[in-house]
Design an enzyme around this catalytic site. Sequence first.
Site, PDB file in Angstrom:
ATOM      1  N   LYS A 200      63.641 -50.515  25.896  1.00  0.00           N
ATOM      2  CA  LYS A 200      63.341 -51.513  26.935  1.00  0.00           C
ATOM      3  C   LYS A 200      62.799 -52.792  26.282  1.00  0.00           C
ATOM      4  O   LYS A 200      63.147 -53.911  26.696  1.00  0.00           O
ATOM      5  CB  LYS A 200      62.327 -50.966  27.947  1.00  0.00           C
ATOM      6  CG  LYS A 200      62.826 -49.834  28.820  1.00  0.00           C
ATOM      7  CD  LYS A 200      63.982 -50.207  29.749  1.00  0.00           C
ATOM      8  CE  LYS A 200      63.595 -51.132  30.869  1.00  0.00           C
ATOM      9  NZ  LYS A 200      64.745 -51.358  31.800  1.00  0.00           N
TER      10      LYS A 200
ATOM     11  N   THR B  98      59.367 -52.578  31.948  1.00  0.00           N
ATOM     12  CA  THR B  98      58.237 -51.656  32.096  1.00  0.00           C
ATOM     13  C   THR B  98      57.001 -52.130  31.336  1.00  0.00           C
ATOM     14  O   THR B  98      57.121 -52.859  30.343  1.00  0.00           O
ATOM     15  CB  THR B  98      58.669 -50.264  31.565  1.00  0.00           C
ATOM     16  OG1 THR B  98      57.535 -49.419  31.489  1.00  0.00           O
ATOM     17  CG2 THR B  98      59.296 -50.352  30.186  1.00  0.00           C
ATOM     18  N   ASP B  99      55.852 -51.652  31.777  1.00  0.00           N
ATOM     19  CA  ASP B  99      54.608 -51.948  31.043  1.00  0.00           C
ATOM     20  C   ASP B  99      54.555 -51.182  29.713  1.00  0.00           C
ATOM     21  O   ASP B  99      53.733 -51.495  28.847  1.00  0.00           O
ATOM     22  CB  ASP B  99      53.379 -51.609  31.903  1.00  0.00           C
ATOM     23  CG  ASP B  99      53.316 -50.159  32.373  1.00  0.00           C
ATOM     24  OD1 ASP B  99      54.259 -49.386  32.098  1.00  0.00           O
ATOM     25  OD2 ASP B  99      52.303 -49.795  33.020  1.00  0.00           O
ATOM     26  N   GLU B 100      55.436 -50.171  29.550  1.00  0.00           N
ATOM     27  CA  GLU B 100      55.364 -49.339  28.345  1.00  0.00           C
ATOM     28  C   GLU B 100      55.717 -50.116  27.079  1.00  0.00           C
ATOM     29  O   GLU B 100      55.430 -49.669  25.978  1.00  0.00           O
ATOM     30  CB  GLU B 100      56.282 -48.116  28.485  1.00  0.00           C
ATOM     31  CG  GLU B 100      55.921 -47.297  29.706  1.00  0.00           C
ATOM     32  CD  GLU B 100      56.428 -45.870  29.690  1.00  0.00           C
ATOM     33  OE1 GLU B 100      56.900 -45.409  28.643  1.00  0.00           O
ATOM     34  OE2 GLU B 100      56.334 -45.221  30.737  1.00  0.00           O
TER      35      GLU B 100
ATOM     36  N   ASN C 259      45.963 -38.438  34.926  1.00  0.00           N
ATOM     37  CA  ASN C 259      47.001 -37.551  35.475  1.00  0.00           C
ATOM     38  C   ASN C 259      46.399 -36.370  36.232  1.00  0.00           C
ATOM     39  O   ASN C 259      46.876 -36.011  37.313  1.00  0.00           O
ATOM     40  CB  ASN C 259      47.913 -37.028  34.353  1.00  0.00           C
ATOM     41  CG  ASN C 259      48.769 -38.128  33.745  1.00  0.00           C
ATOM     42  OD1 ASN C 259      49.026 -39.145  34.391  1.00  0.00           O
ATOM     43  ND2 ASN C 259      49.198 -37.940  32.508  1.00  0.00           N
TER      44      ASN C 259
ATOM     45  N   TYR D 203      62.338 -44.640  24.530  1.00  0.00           N
ATOM     46  CA  TYR D 203      62.550 -45.335  25.813  1.00  0.00           C
ATOM     47  C   TYR D 203      61.912 -46.727  25.779  1.00  0.00           C
ATOM     48  O   TYR D 203      62.588 -47.734  26.044  1.00  0.00           O
ATOM     49  CB  TYR D 203      61.950 -44.515  26.968  1.00  0.00           C
ATOM     50  CG  TYR D 203      61.778 -45.325  28.242  1.00  0.00           C
ATOM     51  CD1 TYR D 203      62.875 -45.739  28.991  1.00  0.00           C
ATOM     52  CD2 TYR D 203      60.499 -45.689  28.695  1.00  0.00           C
ATOM     53  CE1 TYR D 203      62.718 -46.493  30.153  1.00  0.00           C
ATOM     54  CE2 TYR D 203      60.336 -46.443  29.855  1.00  0.00           C
ATOM     55  CZ  TYR D 203      61.446 -46.845  30.576  1.00  0.00           C
ATOM     56  OH  TYR D 203      61.293 -47.596  31.715  1.00  0.00           O
TER      57      TYR D 203
ATOM     58  N   LEU E 170      56.622 -37.402  37.197  1.00  0.00           N
ATOM     59  CA  LEU E 170      55.419 -36.632  37.519  1.00  0.00           C
ATOM     60  C   LEU E 170      55.266 -36.295  39.008  1.00  0.00           C
ATOM     61  O   LEU E 170      55.145 -35.115  39.367  1.00  0.00           O
ATOM     62  CB  LEU E 170      54.168 -37.396  37.028  1.00  0.00           C
ATOM     63  CG  LEU E 170      52.845 -36.684  37.297  1.00  0.00           C
ATOM     64  CD1 LEU E 170      52.702 -35.445  36.433  1.00  0.00           C
ATOM     65  CD2 LEU E 170      51.658 -37.616  37.044  1.00  0.00           C
TER      66      LEU E 170
ATOM     67  N   ARG F 177      53.018 -34.266  25.419  1.00  0.00           N
ATOM     68  CA  ARG F 177      54.235 -35.033  25.089  1.00  0.00           C
ATOM     69  C   ARG F 177      54.003 -35.669  23.699  1.00  0.00           C
ATOM     70  O   ARG F 177      52.947 -36.281  23.482  1.00  0.00           O
ATOM     71  CB  ARG F 177      54.411 -36.120  26.144  1.00  0.00           C
ATOM     72  CG  ARG F 177      55.484 -37.144  25.851  1.00  0.00           C
ATOM     73  CD  ARG F 177      55.474 -38.266  26.902  1.00  0.00           C
ATOM     74  NE  ARG F 177      56.127 -37.875  28.129  1.00  0.00           N
ATOM     75  CZ  ARG F 177      56.160 -38.634  29.239  1.00  0.00           C
ATOM     76  NH1 ARG F 177      55.576 -39.823  29.251  1.00  0.00           N
ATOM     77  NH2 ARG F 177      56.781 -38.225  30.322  1.00  0.00           N
TER      78      ARG F 177
ATOM     79  N   LYS G 247      76.748 -46.264  37.170  1.00  0.00           N
ATOM     80  CA  LYS G 247      77.590 -45.287  36.467  1.00  0.00           C
ATOM     81  C   LYS G 247      77.504 -43.904  37.120  1.00  0.00           C
ATOM     82  O   LYS G 247      78.335 -43.049  36.881  1.00  0.00           O
ATOM     83  CB  LYS G 247      77.102 -45.218  35.011  1.00  0.00           C
ATOM     84  CG  LYS G 247      77.886 -44.332  34.082  1.00  0.00           C
ATOM     85  CD  LYS G 247      77.296 -44.441  32.674  1.00  0.00           C
ATOM     86  CE  LYS G 247      77.918 -43.443  31.716  1.00  0.00           C
ATOM     87  NZ  LYS G 247      77.273 -43.534  30.390  1.00  0.00           N
TER      88      LYS G 247
ATOM     89  N   ASN H 106      53.846 -47.691  36.564  1.00  0.00           N
ATOM     90  CA  ASN H 106      54.503 -46.494  37.140  1.00  0.00           C
ATOM     91  C   ASN H 106      54.724 -46.615  38.643  1.00  0.00           C
ATOM     92  O   ASN H 106      53.784 -46.842  39.390  1.00  0.00           O
ATOM     93  CB  ASN H 106      53.640 -45.252  36.907  1.00  0.00           C
ATOM     94  CG  ASN H 106      53.678 -44.787  35.475  1.00  0.00           C
ATOM     95  OD1 ASN H 106      53.307 -45.513  34.568  1.00  0.00           O
ATOM     96  ND2 ASN H 106      54.138 -43.569  35.263  1.00  0.00           N
TER      97      ASN H 106
ATOM     98  N   HIS I 217      52.285 -39.367  23.148  1.00  0.00           N
ATOM     99  CA  HIS I 217      51.928 -39.651  24.550  1.00  0.00           C
ATOM    100  C   HIS I 217      50.953 -40.837  24.641  1.00  0.00           C
ATOM    101  O   HIS I 217      49.798 -40.726  24.226  1.00  0.00           O
ATOM    102  CB  HIS I 217      51.275 -38.391  25.118  1.00  0.00           C
ATOM    103  CG  HIS I 217      51.167 -38.353  26.595  1.00  0.00           C
ATOM    104  ND1 HIS I 217      50.680 -37.253  27.261  1.00  0.00           N
ATOM    105  CD2 HIS I 217      51.478 -39.265  27.554  1.00  0.00           C
ATOM    106  CE1 HIS I 217      50.690 -37.487  28.551  1.00  0.00           C
ATOM    107  NE2 HIS I 217      51.168 -38.703  28.754  1.00  0.00           N
TER     108      HIS I 217
END
Length: 365
Positions: free
Chosen positions: A169, A140-142, A264, A165, A205, A302, A44, A194, A305
């Site tokens: 998914k 995703t692993d999320e 992080n 998100y 990130l 976040r 798109k 990630n 998070h």
Amino acid sequence: MAKSFHFSKASVLVTGGAGFIGSNFIHHILARRGFSGKVVNLDKLTYAGNPGNLAGARKYGRRYAFVRGDICDPGCVKAAMKRHGVNCIVNFAAESHVDRSIHGPAEFINTNINGAFVLLEAARELWKADAATRFHHVSTDEVYGSLGPKGRFTEKTPYDPRSPYSASKASSDHLVSAYSHTYGLQVTISNCSNNYGPRQFPEKLIPLMILNALEGKPLPVYGDGKNVRDWLYVEDHCDAIRLLLEKGRPGETYNIGGGCEKRNIDLVKNLCSALESLAPSAANAALRGRKYSELITYVKDRPGHDRRYAIDYSKIHRELGWNPAHTFAEGLARTVEWYLGNSEWIANIKNGSYRKWLEKNYARR
Ligand code: NAD
Ligand code: TDX
């Protein structure tokens, strides 16, 4: 007699191929000896889609085609499939940034869930004519939620998504799985950790930190910086998806990960060191005598998070022999080098000129 599926000769509809992972995947398969098939990139071109990511694909002539279109539009999806004789769909198209999903979830529900549904329906139609039609869904692993200090996500970990998100998914994963169970569609799903590497949009990130550092801007670390992610170089992810298309068992889910857990704050410090060796702060006027690491700034966390992600990728290793090929140090150095060598790509994103080019070349009909 029923046809069998051979990825090496397939006509592959890659959705979201102008984004970060999709574009790397297209380059990966077209450059591969042994792949004589064709790629149709349906994208798109949202803010995250960049036709410049496919510069160089023209050399493949008729083996590469681009269609500007929305996966939520059944007419457009079916027309692209019919025109190009598609017998394989690899779905990368998504709204992919967690922070954006917190501030505006609607587009995530639309593209990630409704879009997947439209693709599945179109695939189901193809499947009636060719039962070997293959559908691979990139996830995703999320979807598995957040881990404590120990353990890793396996394919049997119950879903527990926590952001709009990851919830979108997770919904699409369930739909894909349902189409396998209910209609016998030949699907595979991969849940990956990630990614990082060339062409990642500078909201995520690693590229955000690289660009901010080079401009002497603060490096914003959310919360206490101790959230853990499992990092995988994008080329290794592409290689895993290709293997799944070649040899993965239909109906199965495969976890893909880097075996590379990093807090992080540690990652950002590694990145500052990589930048010091490849583009020393002492030679960068924007730094005004500071080291890159002095730009690190802790900011508000976040919302919701997730604390830690880590992937157990033993299934894809056992069944298909896949392993990540790049160490984190190699992958990070390549990534920094890519951003240092592609200032035009960065400038185009910053000044929006590629959007003007895009509207001129891909005006909506
Ligand atoms: P990205 O945001 O860089 O690219 C997404 C692409 O999808 C863009 O080109 C965009 O234009 C296109 N797109 C968005 N909505 C569309 C629509 N309605 N119709 C057609 N195209 C549309 O994303 P990415 O980081 O490359 O992620 C690709 C896929 O991999 C996503 O499904 C994401 O959930 C998944 N994933 C990403 C990571 C990661 O670390 N980036 C990790 C695991 C899984
Ligand atoms: O400025 C930042 N500061 C910061 O501390 C940003 C952008 C992020 N972070 C933190 C949040 C996360 O713990 O860094 C970690 C990584 O953040 P993102 O790059 O936004 O990735 P993440 O939220 O982990 O999700 C990514 O990996 C899984 C992708 O965006 C998803 O599409 C993928 O599914």
